[in-house]
Scaffold this active site. Sequence first.
Site, PDB file in Angstrom:
ATOM      1  N   HIS A 219      14.265 -44.094  16.679  1.00 41.91           N
ATOM      2  CA  HIS A 219      13.155 -43.450  15.983  1.00 41.91           C
ATOM      3  C   HIS A 219      13.296 -41.929  15.967  1.00 41.91           C
ATOM      4  CE1 HIS A 219       8.622 -42.681  15.566  1.00 41.91           C
ATOM      5  NE2 HIS A 219       8.923 -43.419  14.527  1.00 41.91           N
ATOM      6  N   LYS A 221      14.383 -38.111  14.994  1.00 43.89           N
ATOM      7  CA  LYS A 221      14.626 -37.304  13.801  1.00 43.89           C
ATOM      8  C   LYS A 221      15.216 -35.989  14.260  1.00 43.89           C
ATOM      9  CE  LYS A 221      10.864 -39.985  12.681  1.00 43.89           C
ATOM     10  NZ  LYS A 221       9.934 -40.647  13.615  1.00 43.89           N
ATOM     11  N   ASP A 226      25.777 -26.279  13.633  1.00 39.60           N
ATOM     12  CA  ASP A 226      26.621 -25.395  14.444  1.00 39.60           C
ATOM     13  C   ASP A 226      26.231 -25.358  15.911  1.00 39.60           C
ATOM     14  OD1 ASP A 226      27.831 -24.779  12.030  1.00 39.60           O
ATOM     15  OD2 ASP A 226      26.632 -22.983  11.713  1.00 39.60           O
ATOM     16  N   HIS A 394       0.450 -37.939  10.641  1.00 40.59           N
ATOM     17  CA  HIS A 394       1.653 -38.561  11.200  1.00 40.59           C
ATOM     18  C   HIS A 394       2.292 -37.721  12.304  1.00 40.59           C
ATOM     19  CE1 HIS A 394       5.900 -40.196  10.992  1.00 40.59           C
ATOM     20  NE2 HIS A 394       5.200 -41.310  10.975  1.00 40.59           N
ATOM     21  N   LYS A 396       3.057 -35.909  15.957  1.00 43.06           N
ATOM     22  CA  LYS A 396       3.038 -36.376  17.336  1.00 43.06           C
ATOM     23  C   LYS A 396       3.073 -35.138  18.240  1.00 43.06           C
ATOM     24  CE  LYS A 396       5.792 -39.430  14.815  1.00 43.06           C
ATOM     25  NZ  LYS A 396       4.904 -40.445  14.409  1.00 43.06           N
ATOM     26  N   ASP A 401      -3.510 -27.700  28.729  1.00 40.99           N
ATOM     27  CA  ASP A 401      -3.987 -26.400  29.204  1.00 40.99           C
ATOM     28  C   ASP A 401      -3.333 -25.268  28.396  1.00 40.99           C
ATOM     29  OD1 ASP A 401      -5.466 -27.803  31.049  1.00 40.99           O
ATOM     30  OD2 ASP A 401      -4.029 -27.551  32.678  1.00 40.99           O
TER      31      ASP A 401
END
Length: 476
Positions: A219, A221, A226, A394, A396, A401
């Site tokens: 999952h 991404k 470089d 979508h 995450k 704090d």
Amino acid sequence: MESSFSLLPLIAIFSVLFYALAVICAIREIMYSRTSQGSIAWLLSLFFIPMPTVPLYFVFAWKRLDDYIEVRDDISQIEADVLNRHTPYVDSAANTQWPVHTRVASVPFLANNQCDLLIDGPAMFASIIEGIRTAERHVLVQFFIIREDSAGLELADALIERAKAGLHVCLLYDDIGSRSLSTQYLTRLQDAGVRVSAFNRRHRLMRMLGPMRLNYRNHRKVVVTDSKHCWIGGHNIGEEYLGLSKEFGHWRDTHVKVTGPAALAATLSFSEDWQFATGKTLQLELPSSFSQTGGESVMVMPTGPADIQEDCAITFVESISRAKERIWIVSPYFVPGIEVLTALYAAALRGVDVRILLPEKADHWLVWLASYAHADNLASHGIKVYRYLEGFLHEKVILIDEELAGIGTVNFDNRSFNINFEITLWFTGQNMISKTEEMLQQDFKGARQTDRLELNNRRYAFRVLAQAARLFSPIL
């Protein structure tokens, strides 16, 4: 009648075989069980209905990824060499402050990074395409979903152009998430010199020979150029992630571009997945030094089902448990396990400002219903639950704090915590924490809070469906 009797020996052999497999599965479940509730459910099902349960057990419960662990051992030697050569960039203060995260991650917090928060798809996609087109040595691209639409074609064009320019270009995609990719799309890339692989391609036989790898999805991404720049976050490649879907409309997501030493850790994460997928080690020229581009401290933390412990769950629960003033969580799929729920309830009881931001729209109905059940329970105990109204949510993100922010691919569900291969960026610098806070403040403005009136007016039929969906939490 005689033909029916002639089948009896075959049926008997078939039944004995399934019960034998059920016994093997039961022994393994007893020896390697994580929770007693889940194990008891599996054991009862294996005993009473072995016929459908045995195949399901191989798909969902037979966790064995020894070959990935072997790859990790190989990469760990490279990691040790990289850290040895880049010791000045190790942020000792951040690693001391967050010792659990440091023990879990392969590469600790590294300082001297510049971080750019990329809010929403167009900003993310433009930044990645520009980064690919200006790369000089290598381009590493990994996504769970790649659509063969205008966005996917533009990505392919950029990769092909760099490959023809003589760069080392690799594209890694998940078999399930990107199952709609055509042979023509992949062949065009390969013919141009782009190295292309599906994550489970080399292990297809193993899908039928326990474990079945389809349940363990990659999952992540990740884009690296470089080994100086990396992009990590919630976006995939497709028109809907650019806000062009008629069904979802505005797509709210978050990516981060990191320039600096942390890109080395992203390179190592990709290299590990690439070696598992292809059986080949990436030969890359890594930078020996980095310019003074910024002061951000960043940890790149890959997690997955090959971890000896539940590293993802451990770090997120640790983060929640350390909070004194604020826990803000944003997740499109919120189906937490008991350990996360316990940590959230405990935080609320000690007076922490606990906020959960979830989507109003649904893209996976079963998960969405289960999420409602969990969220309503939290709201009824005084935790602030918000529903995002300005499109589909979508991203995450977690903010603790004024001390820690996490942005990546991890959803608050069992699949992300225990089953999927995921990756998270952790930040301790005040600049990124302030930017994340400002971003989330805007998100909360575009959301509504679940109140007592809404909870009391919830239709009984909806409550039943939501609670029923919640029972599937361990496999969602």
